[in-house]
Scaffold this motif. Structure first.
Motif, PDB file in Angstrom:
ATOM      1  N   GLN A   1      29.729  36.332  40.954  1.00  0.00           N
ATOM      2  CA  GLN A   1      30.881  37.047  40.389  1.00  0.00           C
ATOM      3  C   GLN A   1      32.018  37.122  41.396  1.00  0.00           C
ATOM      4  OE1 GLN A   1      29.381  40.830  39.094  1.00  0.00           O
ATOM      5  NE2 GLN A   1      28.515  40.013  37.201  1.00  0.00           N
ATOM      6  N   ASP A   2      31.690  37.367  42.672  1.00  0.00           N
ATOM      7  CA  ASP A   2      32.716  37.408  43.714  1.00  0.00           C
ATOM      8  C   ASP A   2      33.412  36.053  43.847  1.00  0.00           C
ATOM      9  OD1 ASP A   2      32.101  40.046  44.227  1.00  0.00           O
ATOM     10  OD2 ASP A   2      30.941  39.633  46.047  1.00  0.00           O
TER      11      ASP A   2
ATOM     12  N   LYS B   1      35.690  35.601  40.899  1.00  0.00           N
ATOM     13  CA  LYS B   1      36.862  36.462  41.045  1.00  0.00           C
ATOM     14  C   LYS B   1      37.842  35.846  42.041  1.00  0.00           C
ATOM     15  CE  LYS B   1      38.300  41.102  42.357  1.00  0.00           C
ATOM     16  NZ  LYS B   1      37.895  42.358  42.955  1.00  0.00           N
ATOM     17  N   ALA B   2      37.334  35.357  43.165  1.00  0.00           N
ATOM     18  CA  ALA B   2      38.190  34.728  44.172  1.00  0.00           C
ATOM     19  C   ALA B   2      38.861  33.489  43.603  1.00  0.00           C
ATOM     20  CB  ALA B   2      37.372  34.368  45.415  1.00  0.00           C
ATOM     21  N   TYR B   3      38.130  32.723  42.810  1.00  0.00           N
ATOM     22  CA  TYR B   3      38.692  31.531  42.160  1.00  0.00           C
ATOM     23  C   TYR B   3      39.828  31.923  41.218  1.00  0.00           C
ATOM     24  CZ  TYR B   3      39.002  27.562  38.971  1.00  0.00           C
ATOM     25  OH  TYR B   3      39.462  26.534  38.196  1.00  0.00           O
ATOM     26  N   ASP B   4      39.586  32.939  40.393  1.00  0.00           N
ATOM     27  CA  ASP B   4      40.620  33.393  39.461  1.00  0.00           C
ATOM     28  C   ASP B   4      41.844  33.921  40.207  1.00  0.00           C
ATOM     29  OD1 ASP B   4      39.124  32.700  37.246  1.00  0.00           O
ATOM     30  OD2 ASP B   4      38.283  34.713  36.980  1.00  0.00           O
ATOM     31  N   GLU B   5      41.609  34.655  41.289  1.00  0.00           N
ATOM     32  CA  GLU B   5      42.727  35.177  42.084  1.00  0.00           C
ATOM     33  C   GLU B   5      43.520  34.039  42.713  1.00  0.00           C
ATOM     34  OE1 GLU B   5      40.843  37.900  44.765  1.00  0.00           O
ATOM     35  OE2 GLU B   5      40.698  39.482  43.254  1.00  0.00           O
TER      36      GLU B   5
ATOM     37  N   GLU C   1      25.893  38.883  42.005  1.00  0.00           N
ATOM     38  CA  GLU C   1      27.093  39.514  42.550  1.00  0.00           C
ATOM     39  C   GLU C   1      27.922  38.516  43.350  1.00  0.00           C
ATOM     40  OE1 GLU C   1      25.896  42.961  44.756  1.00  0.00           O
ATOM     41  OE2 GLU C   1      25.185  44.004  42.958  1.00  0.00           O
TER      42      GLU C   1
ATOM     43  N   GLU D   1      45.660  32.459  40.061  1.00  0.00           N
ATOM     44  CA  GLU D   1      46.795  33.318  39.747  1.00  0.00           C
ATOM     45  C   GLU D   1      47.847  33.246  40.855  1.00  0.00           C
ATOM     46  OE1 GLU D   1      49.092  36.095  37.544  1.00  0.00           O
ATOM     47  OE2 GLU D   1      47.547  34.636  37.032  1.00  0.00           O
TER      48      GLU D   1
END
Length: 75
Positions: free
Chosen positions: A42-43, A46-50, A39, A53
């Motif tokens: 994954q967090d 996700k933070a990297y992708d955000e 988890e 972006e």
């Protein structure tokens, strides 16, 4: 964030409890720790992708701007 000494004390206490635990409990603890690790990974992704972006949409900041922002957060 814990100090190194705090971490060592917690790990020692956990080891005492682990050595007293039933095998089935150890299996459950191991599965839980793996799930937590997954988890967290994954967090992080996700933070990297955000962040990517956000950079795509808003551009980047100069190092000077970053330092100013960090100073604001510390105070």
């Amino acid at each position: 964030m814990k100090t190194e000494q705090d971490r060592e004390e917690i790990i020692k206490a956990i080891n005492v409890l682990l050595n007293q635990a039933y095998d089935s409990t150890l299996d459950e603890i191991f599965a839980l720790l793996k799930r937590i690790d997954e988890e967290e990974e994954q967090d992080d992704l996700k933070a990297y992708d955000e962040a990517k972006e956000d950079i795509r949409i808003n551009g980047t900041m100069s190092w000077e701007e970053v330092k100013k922002e960090l100073k604001k957060e510390v105070v």
